[in-house]
Write an enzyme that holds these catalytic residues in place. Sequence first.
Site, PDB file in Angstrom:
ATOM      1  N   ASP A  53     -33.285  91.784  -2.175  1.00 14.37           N
ATOM      2  CA  ASP A  53     -32.885  92.133  -0.800  1.00 14.37           C
ATOM      3  C   ASP A  53     -33.896  91.423   0.136  1.00 14.37           C
ATOM      4  O   ASP A  53     -33.845  90.556   1.030  1.00 14.37           O
ATOM      5  CB  ASP A  53     -32.260  93.206  -0.548  1.00 14.37           C
ATOM      6  CG  ASP A  53     -31.237  93.723  -1.426  1.00 14.37           C
ATOM      7  OD1 ASP A  53     -31.457  93.542  -2.768  1.00 14.37           O
ATOM      8  OD2 ASP A  53     -30.085  94.274  -1.053  1.00 14.37           O
ATOM      9  N   GLU A 100     -22.557  94.062   2.989  1.00 19.47           N
ATOM     10  CA  GLU A 100     -23.124  93.948   1.810  1.00 19.47           C
ATOM     11  C   GLU A 100     -22.201  92.763   1.073  1.00 19.47           C
ATOM     12  O   GLU A 100     -22.761  91.962   0.400  1.00 19.47           O
ATOM     13  CB  GLU A 100     -22.993  95.265   1.096  1.00 19.47           C
ATOM     14  CG  GLU A 100     -23.294  95.111  -0.582  1.00 19.47           C
ATOM     15  CD  GLU A 100     -23.353  96.311  -1.341  1.00 19.47           C
ATOM     16  OE1 GLU A 100     -23.144  97.232  -0.805  1.00 19.47           O
ATOM     17  OE2 GLU A 100     -24.138  96.320  -2.196  1.00 19.47           O
ATOM     18  N   ARG A 131     -25.747 105.171   1.905  1.00 22.86           N
ATOM     19  CA  ARG A 131     -25.171 105.622   0.630  1.00 22.86           C
ATOM     20  C   ARG A 131     -26.079 106.350  -0.192  1.00 22.86           C
ATOM     21  O   ARG A 131     -27.516 106.465   0.056  1.00 22.86           O
ATOM     22  CB  ARG A 131     -24.376 104.809   0.000  1.00 22.86           C
ATOM     23  CG  ARG A 131     -25.094 103.460  -0.829  1.00 22.86           C
ATOM     24  CD  ARG A 131     -24.220 102.529  -1.625  1.00 22.86           C
ATOM     25  NE  ARG A 131     -25.087 101.641  -2.032  1.00 22.86           N
ATOM     26  CZ  ARG A 131     -24.728 100.239  -2.024  1.00 22.86           C
ATOM     27  NH1 ARG A 131     -23.571  99.874  -1.350  1.00 22.86           N
ATOM     28  NH2 ARG A 131     -25.496  99.381  -2.687  1.00 22.86           N
ATOM     29  N   GLU A 169     -28.402 105.471  -2.283  1.00 21.98           N
ATOM     30  CA  GLU A 169     -29.118 104.443  -2.831  1.00 21.98           C
ATOM     31  C   GLU A 169     -30.354 104.158  -1.867  1.00 21.98           C
ATOM     32  O   GLU A 169     -31.475 104.804  -2.017  1.00 21.98           O
ATOM     33  CB  GLU A 169     -28.367 103.295  -2.813  1.00 21.98           C
ATOM     34  CG  GLU A 169     -28.935 102.158  -3.612  1.00 21.98           C
ATOM     35  CD  GLU A 169     -28.084 101.315  -4.462  1.00 21.98           C
ATOM     36  OE1 GLU A 169     -26.857 101.324  -4.152  1.00 21.98           O
ATOM     37  OE2 GLU A 169     -28.425 100.280  -5.157  1.00 21.98           O
TER      38      GLU A 169
END
Length: 919
Positions: free
Chosen positions: A510, A773, A501, A503
């Site tokens: 993470d 996610e 996406r 991003e």
Amino acid sequence: MNIRNLFIIISFLVLVSLSCKGQQILKPEELTISEGFKIPIGFYNAKPTFSWKLAISKEVKSQSAYQIVAATSVEQLQTNPDLWDSQKQKSNQSTWVSYQGKALQSRQKVYWQVRYWNQNDKVSNWSEVSNFELGLLNNSDWQAKWIGLPTNDEKVKGSQDNIIHRPQYLRKGFELSVDVISARLYITAKGVFDVAINGKNVSNDVMPPGWTPYKKRIETLTYDVTNLMLSGKNTIGVELASGWYSGRLGWMKSFWNDTESPKILCQLELTMKDGSKKVIVSDESWKGTTSGPIRVSEIYDGEIYDANYELPNWTTNTFNDKNWKNVQAFTIENSIQLEPKRHHTVKPKIALETKEITKKDGAVIFDLKQNMVGVPLVKVPVKKGDTLRVRFAEMLSPDGSFYTENYRTAVSTDYYIAARNETIEWQPKFTFHGFRYVELSGFDTTKVPSKNWVTGIVQYSDFEQNGTFITSNEKLNQLQSNIVWGLRGNFFDVPTDCPQRDERLGWTGDAQVFGPTSLFNADVYQFWASWLQSVRESQYKNGGIPFVVPDVLNNGKVSSGWGDVSVIIPWKVYFRTGDKRILEENFEMMKAWVKHHQESSKKYISHMNSFADWLQPYPENGDNKGDTSQDLIGTAFFAHSAKLTAKTAEVLGKYEEQAIYEKLYKKVAEAFDNQFFDKNGKVKDVPETQTSYLLALAFDLLPKEKRVEAKANLLKKIAAADNHLRTGFLGTPLLSEVLDEFGEVDLMYKLLFNETYPSWFYSINQGATTIWERWNSYSKKEGFNPQKMNSLNHYAYGAIGEWMYERIGGIAPLEAGYKKIIIAPEPKAPLKSASAAYNTPYGKVVSSWEMEKNTFKLETTIPPNTTAAIIVPGDTKQDLLFDGKKIKSNSNVKLIRKENHSFELLVQPGRYSLQSKMN
Ligand code: RAM
């Protein structure tokens, strides 16, 4: 002496010498330098470390001494090592031995060799000769200038009204009067590039130089291009696009840095047959155009290739560039450090074939049956004037249409405009996509689509698999596969949160949770060491660590549990590799981060901002941040980072600092206990969540007596959730660690094998081929999670991998770097068998077990120069069998304990086959 006797004596001597030869200790193998580089050119470090492995043989248990020699040529190495002779060093260290010879310079080539003495002081043969060659280590090594066209002036607009820099084609022809015997191309870009010499590609690197904090450091590449040079006329050509340098990174306009025109810097250094040197540099003499076939290239949005603009042979001598423009040239700035790339570039690593095709509304959908990251290779018939459109999706909606909502504003579409009737073979160059499905439209519809029209080219940083894990349970194997694909998908030069996406950023939280698992699956030491340099460079003056590195959000904000990557990853990498350098390099950063924690606290209670237990399921407050108190999380990480900094100080021999940080950890832990826990080990005044208990227990923040009560309260919380997890990004990796430590392995198995939401298998039951996610990104019943922040390739929850390898597979380090190993698998139903293998810095460890009725069998391999503790579960009233016989202690194996339904052995390197009865 008569002839016959002489003959007998000679035969005897020959036999003796032959048998001695047979006993010669085998030479060391797998020589590497620094973080596992084999024979690098353009190497980044003039003070490398050396590592080698002892060959497996009966004679070799351990190393008692070593000798390393280094020289400027192979001849010197063998006669008189002119750079370094370590002499015989009494040491068992066979990894990360520091070079201590003469100072090395940019471009220098070093040949080296090593031999060792075994436990009986018997010397091995010398290893093969290895070598490395340094890159350009200083800005002053560069005579070249940054060059490019002012693409910002063209004012081309992209999908979000952002500035698009049309890809540039830059070239230079030159003539050589003498033949070349050696050629090195040093090159980089403010942007991403692809370079060819005399019509031939220099490499298959994907989007070099990769992504660093460009305002501080840009990595440079070195290529051996000797074989591409011609006598007489030569041409070099570079394609250049904006990549991460000047694009719309980040999901909001306020983050973009899209106005700077990309540039290249390159220096071709030639050594000629007559010994003379020649240097071709990027400067004002180059020509460029933006009228080439790649019209647009954007990481989020995709690439447009127009074959009508093709420039046949533009990187060869035959091309005429008289209509091209002169480039602009800029002197290199001292403020931006030019340093050789310190980890492998992204490469095309795997080719995935299409498994199924379907037609939908005039388009064709190609299903690769695996969510992946990279580009498609399309081999498609097109007609002149056609525009082939290539779209991507991670999943299909129930009606078979493309689910692209989760790409958010990333258009993620490629176009090919055809100039001829033909079957094209094409793949985009300066973009990448996250997808399982590819949709083609705009091809020659008179042709019947076939599966081989689309191949998925999987691209990731060029590392190799380092560990394997396989069990008798298919879903667990699928989970392992999803973890590995999450790693492949999100190690695209930097560790990213997601690959598809708008991003794709280096989210620190993470990375913090998934890092340890990645270290088992792949040889990613270089990858982490390199990114940690970027983290150091991105640290704010006040010690804060940004949300993402490189810090494109540039908002000065921090989050607990995210910024702690600066402490946790160096420590974890050290513990897996045993290399103290990673701690030395990062110690100052760790201290500054802990200080930042301190400054964000009052009376040791943190008030630091936090994304908290991000994406916890069933949040009572409906918030992505979950229910666990931010202050509790911040205080827990403050204590934990202080503790790991103390341990780091200890390893580095900085005992005063060790004492300071230990004291700090204890103070914070005490404050944590007083503030958040009552006298019965129950969370008070803030929401009682699984994660609050997990943090308290995993980070050792409660007095001993309270730990037992806190554990009981945690179990109650889990039971109240119908034995399901209720953890987000921060809590999930701690579940297994805590339940295991407190003897609740059965419960951990239960959570791991849960089929219903929220659990790991839930996503697998919905068809996941990567980690998602959210625990509920999609369900067959309810469809996609309505939230647009819904990546289907997000590695964070894959952090369970670490426990799977260590406790289901059974391989863990007991001492840093696996110098001492523990083999302690936990065989439990529904598993019947599990097998793990891992390449430690000393060699391969294997742990493979199976249960047959009530017999437990374990096969294990322990590499040379290590020792291992093996814990074999079983009924200690019955015999433990070793190679089928009742075990007896000897010099290789010692039975040191028999209690609590297990046998504990201490073993030397070798292969062991053990068998016990479970009841
Ligand atoms: C989103 C992503 C990322 C996470 C941050 C807080 O952008 O989910 O993984 O770390 O939020």
